[in-house]
Design a protein around this motif. Structure first.
Motif, mmCIF file in Angstrom:
data_model
loop_
_atom_site.group_PDB
_atom_site.id
_atom_site.type_symbol
_atom_site.label_atom_id
_atom_site.label_comp_id
_atom_site.label_asym_id
_atom_site.label_seq_id
_atom_site.Cartn_x
_atom_site.Cartn_y
_atom_site.Cartn_z
ATOM 1 N N GLU A 11 0.942 -1.133 -0.065
ATOM 2 C CA GLU A 11 -0.067 -0.006 0.008
ATOM 3 C C GLU A 11 0.821 1.129 0.041
ATOM 4 O O GLU A 11 0.506 2.168 -0.866
ATOM 5 C CB GLU A 11 -0.849 0.063 1.264
ATOM 6 N N ARG A 14 2.355 1.799 -3.565
ATOM 7 C CA ARG A 14 1.691 2.164 -4.447
ATOM 8 C C ARG A 14 1.216 3.521 -4.304
ATOM 9 O O ARG A 14 0.819 4.241 -5.264
ATOM 10 C CB ARG A 14 0.435 1.447 -4.501
ATOM 11 N N SER A 15 1.442 4.195 -3.226
ATOM 12 C CA SER A 15 1.083 5.622 -2.830
ATOM 13 C C SER A 15 2.091 6.531 -3.490
ATOM 14 O O SER A 15 3.166 6.332 -3.873
ATOM 15 C CB SER A 15 1.065 5.934 -1.562
ATOM 16 N N ALA A 133 -2.026 -8.285 -4.548
ATOM 17 C CA ALA A 133 -1.961 -6.899 -4.318
ATOM 18 C C ALA A 133 -0.822 -6.206 -5.182
ATOM 19 O O ALA A 133 -1.074 -5.239 -6.028
ATOM 20 C CB ALA A 133 -1.571 -6.294 -2.846
#
Length: 391
Positions: A11, A14-15, A133
């Protein structure tokens, strides 16, 4: 041990903050000698996620031979090692073009991206939430839009799709395994679960086709002269028993199968020695390849071919002289031709090329290739000049 990514790591990576952290660390040398300094610099620049950032930078550098734009991708170490090179994955996807396809072990999406480009509809699934993911990110980065689902490969969640699988081929200790029963998931289990579905399973090129009787076709694929992998195709997908597919990064490719004629003689050496592509050798199609190009064998049990005209586009060996092999004979031949740089190829003899080269101590301005093999029970040597034949 490889770094174990978490969902929180993915997460973050990917930010926008993660992308900035990756960009800031992309210039670090990341060598053994610089490791301590690199870690310290990364901790100062990006904080607690430094390990995930550094591992991603390292893996992106390693991935250049696997995907076209690795700077956009997320990987784990094991997933990267097992991922198909993009041209190989694209070849497999072309064979399934227009079909509904489900990649049941999609991992980080190396095959899935290519399947999504050609399939009518495409589904990817994996039991590992972190890899899934990463696959979601990677597919998005490549403009692919498969449906992604978390699922066990042995518990079907689709119907009527072609099933594509790439079982893990390492045991719990990380050692490579060749036994189909030790794959994860096991090949026999995959075949049993999907016995009424079209099934394509990626495997190692060293696989014995006799160990997987359900497979209609055993295909070995090489890329730029290196054997990369094999694929098992079930009855609904395979059309021959054995196939060799040779790919080049420039987009060219060719294939040879066991459906082609294999009537080649065994005879005296011609003007050239031809060492067939590794995919041809691994697939057991040397005779078919020879028949296609008007070549013949030196010995029916040896994969070298010979002839008076080599196939177009290959690197072949023009024979300058040949005789029975001994180190004394070979040393004398190199001396006669003033050879100081020598390439040594061996088949059918227990000879270590590197150790032999050191013992020969060649010297002189010329370079040559030496082919060592046997004809019947006789060891022979060919002194050759390697040439790239025009396509």
């Amino acid at each position: 041990m490889p770094y174990a990514f978490s969902l929180a790591d993915v997460e973050f990576l990917r930010s926008p903050e993660g992308e900035d952290a990756l960009a800031r660390c992309a210039h670090l040398p990341l060598t053994d000698a610089s490791r301590i300094a690199d870690v310290a610099a990364a901790r100062r620049m990006v904080g607690e996620r430094y390990a995930a950032v550094l591992e991603t930078v390292v893996l992106r550098r390693k991935a250049g031979a696997k995907v076209a734009r690795p700077e956009r991708w997320l990987f784990g170490e094991d997933a990267l090692q097992q991922a198909s090179a993009a041209p190989v994955a694209a070849h497999r996807a072309r064979r399934l073009a227009g079909r509904d396809v489900h990649d049941v072990t999609c991992s980080v999406g190396a095959d899935l991206v290519e399947l999504a480009r050609t399939a009518s509809r495409c589904v990817g699934s994996d039991v590992d939430a972190v890899r899934l993911a990463m696959a979601r990110h990677n597919c998005g980065a490549e403009g692919a839009e498969p449906l992604l689902v978390r699922a066990d490969a042995l518990r079907p969640v689709t119907r009527d799709c072609v099933v594509v699988a790439d079982p893990a081929r390492r045991d719990a200790a990380g050692r490579r395994t060749w036994r189909p029963a030790d794959f994860v998931p096991a090949l026999d289990e995959l075949a049993r679960v999907y016995e009424h579905r079209d099934l394509a399973v990626k495997c190692a090129p060293g696989m014995d086709p006799a160990a997987v009787p359900w497979a209609r076709e055993f295909e070995v694929v090489s890329l730029d002269g290196q054997v990369r992998e094999a694929c098992l195709w079930s009855a609904g997908l395979g059309s021959v028993s054995r196939r060799a597919t040779v790919l080049r990064s420039d987009g060219t490719e060719w294939t040879v199968t066991d459906a082609e004629p294999d009537d080649v003689p065994v005879a005296e050496p011609g003007e050239w020695i031809v060492d067939p592509d590794g995919a041809v050798v691994r697939a057991g199609l040397v005779r078919q390849y020879g028949a296609r190009h008007g070549l013949w064998q030196l010995d029916e049990r040896i994969a070298y071919l010979t002839g008076d005209r080599p196939p177009p586009g290959v690197r072949a060996f023009r024979v300058l002289e040949f005789e029975g092999y001994s180190e004394k004979n070979l040393r004398a031949a190199l001396r006669r031709h003033g050879v100081g740089r020598v390439e040594i190829l061996v088949r059918g003899l227990d000879v270590d090329p590197n150790a032999l080269r050191r013992r020969l101590k060649p010297s002189g301005p010329a370079e040559a290739s030496v082919v060592l093999t046997r004809v019947g029970r006789t060891a022979v040597q060919f002194l050759c000049r390697a040439e790239r034949v025009p396509a």
